[in-house]
Design an enzyme around this catalytic site. Structure first.
Site, PDB file in Angstrom:
ATOM      1  N   TYR A 199       7.031 -10.027   6.820  1.00 55.24           N
ATOM      2  CA  TYR A 199       6.878  -8.575   6.945  1.00 55.24           C
ATOM      3  C   TYR A 199       7.499  -8.124   8.258  1.00 55.24           C
ATOM      4  CZ  TYR A 199       3.531  -8.093   3.081  1.00 55.24           C
ATOM      5  OH  TYR A 199       2.938  -8.067   1.847  1.00 55.24           O
TER       6      TYR A 199
ATOM      7  N   ASP B  43       0.812  -1.213   0.000  1.00 56.77           N
ATOM      8  CA  ASP B  43       0.000   0.000   0.000  1.00 56.77           C
ATOM      9  C   ASP B  43       0.847   1.266   0.000  1.00 56.77           C
ATOM     10  OD1 ASP B  43      -2.567  -1.279   0.069  1.00 56.77           O
ATOM     11  OD2 ASP B  43      -2.175  -1.798   2.152  1.00 56.77           O
TER      12      ASP B  43
END
Length: 248
Positions: free
Chosen positions: A110, A52
């Site tokens: 992540y 994003d």
């Protein structure tokens, strides 16, 4: 010829990874460079997934089909010559035509970074400037409830009533680094949009001692995002690693 491209990028100046009309995105920049290299033939880049707006990648992967005859080394050099300096190709590798950068992912990792010390304007795009103390021991207890296979519907911002939200997390840790930085690490077979940031948001509430560690399990089992929960900002989130089958 199909190539696997491994790259990194600073997401600060982009409207996310995925192409959007009228927006500057990571995918747009990569495909512009590849089209130029591929004798000006419109060229698509298929990534392992999207990130994003404001999210960074220490390691992102994707595949591309090229019509020209080019070595791995020359493709890497050509791409880096045609990409902006906040996107960098780490390596290129020739792969079978059957390889798919998204569907053949085995696991992703992540990382998320929070600054609990003095506000740092230099790192504002790279570390979440929370700037208050958090109870890391309680967060360590809370994060354990996210391990294993679960329906993570509670951590997905979009309406996911009809989508399969079952994922498996094999690693979930939180640790103190130097200068008041807290690092979260999540490894799993896949993640849903906003899932990492929403999980970090709940853990921050635990670290604030507004919620007990057991609340993570309670919230997870609700399978309903509307029950509450904060979303951590994109700054501080990194796609850190992608694993494919060993034979690649």
């Amino acid at each position: 010829m199909r190539f696997l491209i491994t790259l990194s990028y600073d997401g600060s100046n982009y409207k996310g990874y995925q192409k959007q009309p009228g927006m500057i995105t990571i995918q747009e920049q990569i495909e512009k460079a590849l089209t130029k290299i591929n004798a000006l033939k419109k060229t698509n880049f298929v990534s392992s997934g999207r990130t994003d707006k404001g999210v960074h990648a220490k390691m992102q992967c994707g595949h591309v089909d090229l019509d020209i005859d080019i070595t791995e080394y020359k493709l890497k050099r050509a791409m880096n010559s045609n990409l902006p300096n906040d996107i960098h190709v780490i390596k290129t590798k020739r792969v079978p035509e059957s390889f798919h950068a998204r569907y053949h992912v085995m696991e992703k990792t992540y990382e998320y970074y929070i600054n609990t010390s003095e506000y740092n304007p230099i790192e504002r795009n790279y570390v979440f400037q929370y700037n208050y103390k958090l109870n890391i021991d309680k967060m360590k207890k809370g994060i354990k409830y996210l391990l294993g296979e679960h329906d993570f519907r509670s951590f997905v911002t979009e309406n996911k009533e009809k989508e399969n939200c079952i994922r498996t997390i094999s690693k979930a840790t939180v640790e103190k680094e130097k200068n008041g930085i807290i690092k979260f690490t999540f490894t799993g077979n896949g993640f849903l949009r906003y899932q990492i940031r929403n999980m970090v948001g709940i853990l921050i509430q635990v670290g604030e001692e507004k919620k007990q560690p057991e609340y993570v399990k309670t919230f997870l089992n609700k399978k309903d995002r509307s029950q509450g929960g904060k979303t951590a900002p994109p700054q501080g989130l990194y796609l850190a690693d992608i694993k494919y089958k060993k034979e690649l």
